[in-house]
Design a protein around this motif. Structure first.
Motif, PDB file in Angstrom:
ATOM      1  N   ASP A 198       0.845  -1.194   0.000  1.00  0.00           N
ATOM      2  CA  ASP A 198       0.000   0.000   0.000  1.00  0.00           C
ATOM      3  C   ASP A 198       0.884   1.250   0.000  1.00  0.00           C
ATOM      4  O   ASP A 198       1.691   1.440   0.914  1.00  0.00           O
ATOM      5  CB  ASP A 198      -0.880  -0.015   1.249  1.00  0.00           C
ATOM      6  N   PRO A 199       0.759   2.122  -1.010  1.00  0.00           N
ATOM      7  CA  PRO A 199       1.601   3.322  -1.063  1.00  0.00           C
ATOM      8  C   PRO A 199       1.470   4.226   0.164  1.00  0.00           C
ATOM      9  O   PRO A 199       2.366   5.025   0.434  1.00  0.00           O
ATOM     10  CB  PRO A 199       1.111   4.042  -2.329  1.00  0.00           C
ATOM     11  N   ALA A 200       0.390   4.101   0.907  1.00  0.00           N
ATOM     12  CA  ALA A 200       0.239   4.893   2.128  1.00  0.00           C
ATOM     13  C   ALA A 200       1.331   4.555   3.142  1.00  0.00           C
ATOM     14  O   ALA A 200       1.642   5.370   4.024  1.00  0.00           O
ATOM     15  CB  ALA A 200      -1.143   4.659   2.740  1.00  0.00           C
ATOM     16  N   ARG A 201       1.917   3.374   3.009  1.00  0.00           N
ATOM     17  CA  ARG A 201       2.984   2.945   3.914  1.00  0.00           C
ATOM     18  C   ARG A 201       4.302   3.660   3.624  1.00  0.00           C
ATOM     19  O   ARG A 201       5.235   3.605   4.432  1.00  0.00           O
ATOM     20  CB  ARG A 201       3.221   1.436   3.771  1.00  0.00           C
ATOM     21  N   PHE A 202       4.410   4.299   2.465  1.00  0.00           N
ATOM     22  CA  PHE A 202       5.694   4.835   2.021  1.00  0.00           C
ATOM     23  C   PHE A 202       6.010   6.230   2.564  1.00  0.00           C
ATOM     24  O   PHE A 202       7.011   6.834   2.172  1.00  0.00           O
ATOM     25  CB  PHE A 202       5.744   4.885   0.493  1.00  0.00           C
ATOM     26  N   LYS A 247       6.192  -3.065  18.442  1.00  0.00           N
ATOM     27  CA  LYS A 247       5.852  -1.645  18.481  1.00  0.00           C
ATOM     28  C   LYS A 247       5.145  -1.174  17.209  1.00  0.00           C
ATOM     29  O   LYS A 247       4.798  -0.007  17.097  1.00  0.00           O
ATOM     30  CB  LYS A 247       7.130  -0.815  18.690  1.00  0.00           C
ATOM     31  N   LYS A 248       4.977  -2.069  16.261  1.00  0.00           N
ATOM     32  CA  LYS A 248       4.329  -1.756  14.979  1.00  0.00           C
ATOM     33  C   LYS A 248       5.057  -0.619  14.239  1.00  0.00           C
ATOM     34  O   LYS A 248       4.446   0.336  13.741  1.00  0.00           O
ATOM     35  CB  LYS A 248       2.845  -1.410  15.185  1.00  0.00           C
ATOM     36  N   ILE A 249       6.386  -0.754  14.178  1.00  0.00           N
ATOM     37  CA  ILE A 249       7.202   0.189  13.410  1.00  0.00           C
ATOM     38  C   ILE A 249       6.827   0.059  11.935  1.00  0.00           C
ATOM     39  O   ILE A 249       6.687  -1.054  11.407  1.00  0.00           O
ATOM     40  CB  ILE A 249       8.703  -0.100  13.620  1.00  0.00           C
ATOM     41  N   ASN A 250       6.654   1.186  11.254  1.00  0.00           N
ATOM     42  CA  ASN A 250       6.266   1.158   9.843  1.00  0.00           C
ATOM     43  C   ASN A 250       7.447   0.812   8.953  1.00  0.00           C
ATOM     44  O   ASN A 250       7.430  -0.186   8.225  1.00  0.00           O
ATOM     45  CB  ASN A 250       5.671   2.511   9.442  1.00  0.00           C
ATOM     46  N   MET A 251       8.496   1.654   8.995  1.00  0.00           N
ATOM     47  CA  MET A 251       9.698   1.408   8.198  1.00  0.00           C
ATOM     48  C   MET A 251      10.927   1.453   9.100  1.00  0.00           C
ATOM     49  O   MET A 251      11.022   2.298   9.992  1.00  0.00           O
ATOM     50  CB  MET A 251       9.841   2.450   7.092  1.00  0.00           C
ATOM     51  N   LEU A 252      11.857   0.550   8.855  1.00  0.00           N
ATOM     52  CA  LEU A 252      13.146   0.537   9.537  1.00  0.00           C
ATOM     53  C   LEU A 252      14.219   0.770   8.491  1.00  0.00           C
ATOM     54  O   LEU A 252      14.371  -0.029   7.561  1.00  0.00           O
ATOM     55  CB  LEU A 252      13.383  -0.799  10.241  1.00  0.00           C
ATOM     56  N   VAL A 276       7.021  -4.996   8.997  1.00  0.00           N
ATOM     57  CA  VAL A 276       7.943  -3.852   9.067  1.00  0.00           C
ATOM     58  C   VAL A 276       8.630  -3.730   7.711  1.00  0.00           C
ATOM     59  O   VAL A 276       9.305  -4.664   7.260  1.00  0.00           O
ATOM     60  CB  VAL A 276       8.992  -4.034  10.173  1.00  0.00           C
ATOM     61  N   ILE A 277       8.471  -2.593   7.045  1.00  0.00           N
ATOM     62  CA  ILE A 277       9.139  -2.353   5.760  1.00  0.00           C
ATOM     63  C   ILE A 277      10.613  -2.083   6.019  1.00  0.00           C
ATOM     64  O   ILE A 277      10.973  -1.331   6.932  1.00  0.00           O
ATOM     65  CB  ILE A 277       8.488  -1.169   5.029  1.00  0.00           C
ATOM     66  N   ILE A 278      11.486  -2.685   5.219  1.00  0.00           N
ATOM     67  CA  ILE A 278      12.928  -2.541   5.394  1.00  0.00           C
ATOM     68  C   ILE A 278      13.506  -1.648   4.302  1.00  0.00           C
ATOM     69  O   ILE A 278      13.302  -1.895   3.106  1.00  0.00           O
ATOM     70  CB  ILE A 278      13.625  -3.917   5.362  1.00  0.00           C
ATOM     71  N   SER A 318      15.273  15.636  15.448  1.00  0.00           N
ATOM     72  CA  SER A 318      15.120  14.298  16.016  1.00  0.00           C
ATOM     73  C   SER A 318      13.988  13.526  15.344  1.00  0.00           C
ATOM     74  O   SER A 318      13.987  12.292  15.338  1.00  0.00           O
ATOM     75  CB  SER A 318      14.866  14.370  17.517  1.00  0.00           C
ATOM     76  N   THR A 319      13.034  14.267  14.758  1.00  0.00           N
ATOM     77  CA  THR A 319      11.951  13.634  14.015  1.00  0.00           C
ATOM     78  C   THR A 319      11.795  14.326  12.665  1.00  0.00           C
ATOM     79  O   THR A 319      12.021  15.537  12.546  1.00  0.00           O
ATOM     80  CB  THR A 319      10.610  13.699  14.771  1.00  0.00           C
ATOM     81  N   VAL A 320      11.426  13.564  11.660  1.00  0.00           N
ATOM     82  CA  VAL A 320      11.274  14.070  10.292  1.00  0.00           C
ATOM     83  C   VAL A 320      10.076  13.383   9.641  1.00  0.00           C
ATOM     84  O   VAL A 320       9.537  12.405  10.173  1.00  0.00           O
ATOM     85  CB  VAL A 320      12.535  13.779   9.439  1.00  0.00           C
ATOM     86  N   LYS A 321       9.675  13.901   8.490  1.00  0.00           N
ATOM     87  CA  LYS A 321       8.723  13.183   7.648  1.00  0.00           C
ATOM     88  C   LYS A 321       9.522  12.384   6.629  1.00  0.00           C
ATOM     89  O   LYS A 321      10.347  12.933   5.904  1.00  0.00           O
ATOM     90  CB  LYS A 321       7.772  14.135   6.931  1.00  0.00           C
ATOM     91  N   LEU A 322       9.297  11.097   6.600  1.00  0.00           N
ATOM     92  CA  LEU A 322      10.023  10.181   5.713  1.00  0.00           C
ATOM     93  C   LEU A 322       9.159   9.836   4.507  1.00  0.00           C
ATOM     94  O   LEU A 322       7.972   9.535   4.644  1.00  0.00           O
ATOM     95  CB  LEU A 322      10.380   8.909   6.477  1.00  0.00           C
ATOM     96  N   ILE A 323       9.765   9.884   3.316  1.00  0.00           N
ATOM     97  CA  ILE A 323       9.108   9.458   2.080  1.00  0.00           C
ATOM     98  C   ILE A 323      10.058   8.513   1.355  1.00  0.00           C
ATOM     99  O   ILE A 323      11.191   8.886   1.035  1.00  0.00           O
ATOM    100  CB  ILE A 323       8.753  10.648   1.175  1.00  0.00           C
TER     101      ILE A 323
END
Length: 210
Positions: A63-67, A136-141, A169-171, A184-189
C-alpha cells in the motif's frame, strides 16, 4: 521553509549489481538514452515480504500509504564492525515511539561505501530489536548498511528479515546522508520502483525536516 534531505545513493557502474550503458546518443540518434541493468537490492532499496518468502506480497502490492510518515532519527554514535544493535541503543526514543512511526538508524556506516567492510563487516540488527520493532508496529526501519543482517551468514540474514518482514515492518537499506539531519523527528518518504511481482526495488528516499 522545510529542509529536504536526500538519503539515496547515486547509481553508477562502479556500484555492485549495476550496469549502465548507452542506448542512444544525441549525435547519432537525436537524443540521449541509457539501458539500465540493476540488481533489485542494489544501492538504496526497499525489501518486499516476498524477498524472504514470509508472505507472497510483492513490491508493487505494498500500500503506497505505507511509504510516508513520521520517523525518528536514532543516532547510534560510532559503531564497530559487526556490532549487534539492540533496543538499548535506541535510548529514550524507545519510550517515545508510537505505532506507525518509522526508525532511521544513523551509524555512519555509509562512509564505508566502496570498501569491503561496507558489505562484509556491517553492523546488524539484533533479534531482540527486530522483534521489538514488530511489537511496536514500526512502519519502516531504515539502515545505512546494505542489509539489516550479516549477508555472509544465511541463517542470520534469513531470520532477521523474516522477523521484520513477517511482522509487517518495511525494510530500507543502503541509506546515506543521515548525519546531515539535525532534527530528532522528520517526515520520511520512500518510493520504490513499481516492479511487477518484485522482491524488492531501488527506492528514492527523502526526509523533510521542519
Amino acid at each position: 521553509m522545510p529542509n529536504i534531505i536526500d538519503l539515496t545513493q547515486r547509481y553508477h557502474n562502479d556500484m555492485p549489481g549495476v550496469h549502465i550503458s548507452a542506448a542512444r546518443s544525441l549525435d547519432e540518434d537525436g537524443w540521449n538514452a541509457s539501458t539500465l541493468e540493476i540488481y533489485s537490492h542494489a544501492g538504496t532499496h526497499m525489501d518486499a515480504p516476498y524477498h524472504f518468502g514470509v508472505t507472497d506480497e510483492r513490491i508493487d502490492q505494498i500500500d503506497p500509504a505505507r511509504f510516508m510518515g513520521p520517523a525518528w532519527i536514532v543516532r547510534l554514535g560510532q559503531v564497530v564492525p559487526r556490532q549487534l544493535i539492540g533496543v538499548e541503543d535506541l535510548g529514550d526514543i524507545a519510550e517515545k515511539v508510537k505505532a506507525g512511526d518509522s526508525l532511521l538508524l544513523q551509524s555512519g556506516w555509509s562512509q564505508k561505501i566502496g570498501s569491503s567492510q561496507y558489505r562484509d563487516e556491517l553492523p546488524r540488527i539484533s533479534e531482540a530489536l527486530a522483534k521489538w520493532c514488530v511489537e511496536k508496529k514500526i512502519n519502516m526501519l531504515g539502515v545505512e548498511p546494505p542489509s539489516v543482517a550479516d549477508v555472509n551468514l544465511l541463517e542470520e540474514v534469513t531470520r532477521i528479515h523474516q522477523i521484520l518482514l513477517g511482522g509487517d515492518v518495511i525494510i530500507l537499506e543502503g541509506l546515506v546522508n543521515l548525519e546531515t539531519i539535525k532534527a530528532s523527528t522528520v517526515k520520511l518518504i520512500a518510493l520504490p520502483l513499481k516492479i511487477k511481482d518484485g522482491d524488492g526495488a531501488p527506492a528514492r528516499v527523502i526526509v523533510i525536516e521542519e
